[in-house]
Design a protein around this motif. Structure first.
Motif, PDB file in Angstrom:
ATOM      1  N   GLU A  23       6.572   2.053   9.799  1.00 26.91           N
ATOM      2  CA  GLU A  23       6.114   3.420  10.699  1.00 26.91           C
ATOM      3  C   GLU A  23       4.561   3.896   9.971  1.00 26.91           C
ATOM      4  O   GLU A  23       4.001   4.341  10.942  1.00 26.91           O
TER       5      GLU A  23
ATOM      6  N   GLU B 146      13.220   1.173   3.344  1.00 24.95           N
ATOM      7  CA  GLU B 146      11.817   1.335   2.817  1.00 24.95           C
ATOM      8  C   GLU B 146      10.872   0.328   3.631  1.00 24.95           C
ATOM      9  O   GLU B 146       9.675   0.831   3.946  1.00 24.95           O
TER      10      GLU B 146
ATOM     11  N   ASP C 185      10.137   2.540   6.525  1.00 24.44           N
ATOM     12  CA  ASP C 185       9.189   3.486   6.394  1.00 24.44           C
ATOM     13  C   ASP C 185       7.705   2.887   6.264  1.00 24.44           C
ATOM     14  O   ASP C 185       6.816   3.574   6.834  1.00 24.44           O
TER      15      ASP C 185
END
Lengths: 397, 349
Positions: free
Chosen positions: A312, A306, A309
């Protein structure tokens, strides 16, 4: 036999004449130029600064500073043309300048703002000059850069060349060779970017100690400089051109926004897809990136899906910002430094003649759509950053 | 091939832009039917060159007129090529050396090859040709790192007409080869098996040179882009100047110049041969003194064109407006008339 001899003797005599010693260049008659700086004086004349190698100083195994002798000698001369100025340098040197080993051209901003194609003509026309030489623009006089020292290299020009070669590590400054500029100048639509170079003096150092630094990117409309891009804007351009090879993207550390983390770009590429919708050009810029969590400042545990993510997403946002700011500034200045024109030409060859006629106008109206696909893969040898604890075993704040 | 691989990229890119490279091979292929026509005339008129054949087919008057044109065109072109030796060396690496030395050195070698006969000339070519190929391949492969594939697209965006005009400028290259074939014909074997072999050689020569020249143009357009390629006079030398293997091997265009000189010597010798054969056939002038006289004429022509830009435009003029129309019309007319007459005789029998 007599006939043979009468043939052989004139042949040998001719062979003695024929090797063409007219053009011999002995090493001790050459002033080997390593870098060339070009300025324009107040009276309109061209000022050329030549960084000339001193072979005797190079021979010495001790460092330049220790031996007290500099490895290069800088000669400055003036003339009506670049060639005239270069030849006038021979009035000060006992050797004729030789340019085949030249690795660097530095042009002053003042000169570049009035166009540089005239000044670069000699360098592309004469066989002694090479087209792979690196080109830089400086806010100072080009002579200052040519005269500057560099701590790590005996020959400052070689330092500048290596600085150009290592630009990929940060991807904040472009690497531009003479051939790149000539190709852009010859094209009807492309504009150019040229790395900036400056001299820096660190506060805590001896005032005489200075160093060279690549700083900013000069933007050229045709061959005239129109302004500077900062590091972020430059990387925005490099993303679009697919020239980001490495570098660090600083993001706010998730869960600890006051601190920063460094994402290392491992590989990246991009492509530009033009679309003509109702007469309007939309350029979709696709950027793909593989990265590492190279550094984490803060105490969050980022090595989990997570967090990756979230990082990113932040990378996506940062890259989009870099590209948007670069495109918007370029559109304000009417400079197609992204080579959008060839992309449009390739996709819409039939519509291209009409678009080409008003390309500056079309470029200003282009809408961009940026899609970033950033993938974070690794986190080095660590999971969590070290968390210093106090004597009670609690994490120190 | 001697002079083709230096200007070919500039010529085709100025006519056809990014698509220019596409026309090189088709324009060379135009040489195949012409080569086959020449060989067909060889089997019909064994041991005769095409000047002799022209006298037989068209009659003495027209045959002699064609012969004189052949001598004038090939002689003038040979002299211009000699001039190109001086031009390229002065332009690139040896501007201080008197241009006469380049002319003299080359003409001595050319004269020696011509005097030694066709066999020595063939052996010389056999030795030089692999070096030319090697130099070209090295130059092209070492330039791969600098190519930008995108510049070739879009394909044919300007249509095919620019390619047609570009092809007209490349076609004279292969016609120069046909002119040489027209003269050397008298020395070629005439039995059917060997004519079959010669036919295959025509295909091979045209394709080999055509493909090489195509790659030369292709690489230059990829490296410099179509606009910059047009601007550069001798692009292959600039490419050679950009070749770098680390810092050890860099700027090696002088090596390419040496190889190019070898190629040019072959071509000038070929044209010296054509003039000498022409003089012998048309005017019955033969022997050492006439060979020397032709060499002197070559030197005179070369000295008349010491200004590079004038020389280049003159070579282009002779190629486009003399060699191309003369060869295409002459060979086609000769072959057609010979076939027609042969057919008529057969029917008459």
């Amino acid at each position: 036999m007599r006939r043979k001899i009468t043939l052989i003797i004139p042949t040998i005599l001719l062979l003695l004449l024929l090797p063409g010693c007219w053009n011999r260049r002995e090493l001790n008659t050459m002033a080997i130029v390593e870098a060339v700086g070009v300025d324009r004086a107040n009276d309109g004349q061209i000022v050329v600064s030549l960084q000339i190698l001193k072979p005797s100083a190079i021979k010495s195994s001790t460092s330049e500073k220790a031996s007290g002798t500099k490895s290069v000698w800088v000669v400055t001369s003036k003339g009506e043309t670049v060639f005239d100025a270069i030849r006038n340098a021979s009035l000060q040197t006992d050797r004729k300048a030789y340019f085949s080993h030249n690795t660097v051209y530095v042009l002053s901003e003042e000169l570049a703002r009035n166009g540089i194609s005239d000044e670069l003509d000699l360098f592309s026309r004469d066989s002694e000059f090479r087209k792979l030489t690196y080109v830089f623009i400086t806010r100072r006089k080009a002579e200052d850069i040519i005269r500057s020292d560099y701590e790590q290299e005996k020959i400052p020009a070689q330092a500048i060349e290596k600085l150009a070669k290592v630009t990929y590590a940060a991807s904040k400054v472009p690497k531009v060779q003479l051939i790149d500029l000539l190709k852009n100048f010859a094209s009807k639509t492309n504009d150019s970017i040229v790395p900036g170079i400056d001299i820096i003096q660190e506060d805590n150092k001896n005032p005489n100690e200075e160093s060279l630094k690549l700083d900013g990117t000069a933007i050229l409309k045709r061959d005239r400089m129109v302004g500077w891009f900062n590091e972020k804007e430059t990387r925005g351009v490099l993303w679009v051109l697919g020239k980001v090879k490495s570098g660090i993207i600083d993001i706010a550390t998730p869960g600890n926004e006051s601190k920063k983390s460094g994402i290392e770009i491992i590989r990246a590429d991009s492509n530009v897809v033009p679309e003509l919708v109702d007469g309007n050009l939309i350029m979709t810029i696709n950027v793909r990136l593989d990265g590492n969590l190279g550094e984490e400042m803060g105490s969050s545990d980022l090595v989990k899906p997570e967090s990756f993510d979230e990082i990113e997403k932040q990378i996506d946002t940062d890259i989009k910002e870099e590209i948007s700011s670069a495109v918007s500034k370029a559109q304000n200045w009417d400079v197609d430094i992204f080579k959008f024109a060839p992309d449009v030409h390739r996709k819409y060859p039939r519509e291209w003649p009409e678009l080409e006629r008003n390309w500056r106008e079309e470029f200003r109206k282009i809408q961009i759509n940026i899609i970033v696909d950033a993938k974070l893969h690794w986190s080095g040898y660590l999971k969590k950053p070290v968390q210093p604890k106090n004597t009670e075993g609690e994490v120190a704040q | 091939m001697g002079t083709t691989f230096l200007p070919v990229a500039s010529i085709v890119s100025s006519a056809g832009g990014r698509d220019g490279w596409m026309i090189v091979l088709p324009a060379f292929i135009l040489g195949i039917p012409y080569g086959l026509m020449v060989l067909s005339l060889l089997s019909q008129f064994p041991n005769k060159n095409l000047l002799q054949v022209s006298e037989i087919v068209f009659g003495k008057g027209i045959g002699k007129l064609i012969g004189v044109l052949y001598i004038l065109i090939t002689g003038y072109f040979g002299g211009l090529l000699l001039g190109q030796v001086g031009d390229i060396y002065e332009r690139s690496i040896m501007p201080l050396t008197p241009i006469s030395l380049f002319y003299l050195g080359t003409i001595i070698l050319v004269f020696y090859l011509c005097k030694s006969g066709i066999e020595v000339f063939a052996r010389f070519s056999e030795v030089i040709f692999p070096l030319i190929i090697l130099a070209l391949i090295l130059n092209l492969t070492l330039s791969i790192s600098r190519i930008e594939p995108g510049v070739l697209l879009p394909i044919l965006s300007e249509g095919v007409m620019p390619l047609f005009w570009g092809g007209l400028k490349v076609a004279p290259f292969v016609m120069e080869y046909i002119l040489f074939m027209a003269g050397i014909l008298a020395f070629l074997p005439t039995d059917m098996k060997e004519i079959g072999q010669l036919r295959r050689e025509v295909w091979r020569a045209v394709f080999l040179v055509g493909i090489l020249d195509m790659f030369v143009a292709f690489t230059q357009i990829l490296v410099f882009g179509p606009f910059e390629t047009t601007r550069i006079v001798y692009g292959l030398l600039v490419l050679g100047k950009m070749v770098e293997v680390s810092r050890t091997v860099a700027g090696v265009e002088s090596l390419f110049l040496g190889v190019w000189l070898g190629a040019l010597v072959i071509k000038i010798s070929a044209f010296l041969f054509t003039v000498v054969w022409g003089l012998e056939t048309v005017m019955n002038l033969k022997g050492l003194k006439w060979e020397i006289a032709v060499c002197a004429v070559f030197m005179g022509i070369a000295f008349g064109f010491v200004r590079g830009s004038v020389l280049i435009s003159e070579i282009s003029f002779v190629d486009n407006y003399l060699i191309l129309p003369f060869t295409t019309i002459w060979i086609l007319g000769l072959w057609g008339t010979a076939r027609w007459k042969k057919g008529k005789n057969i029917r008459g029998n």
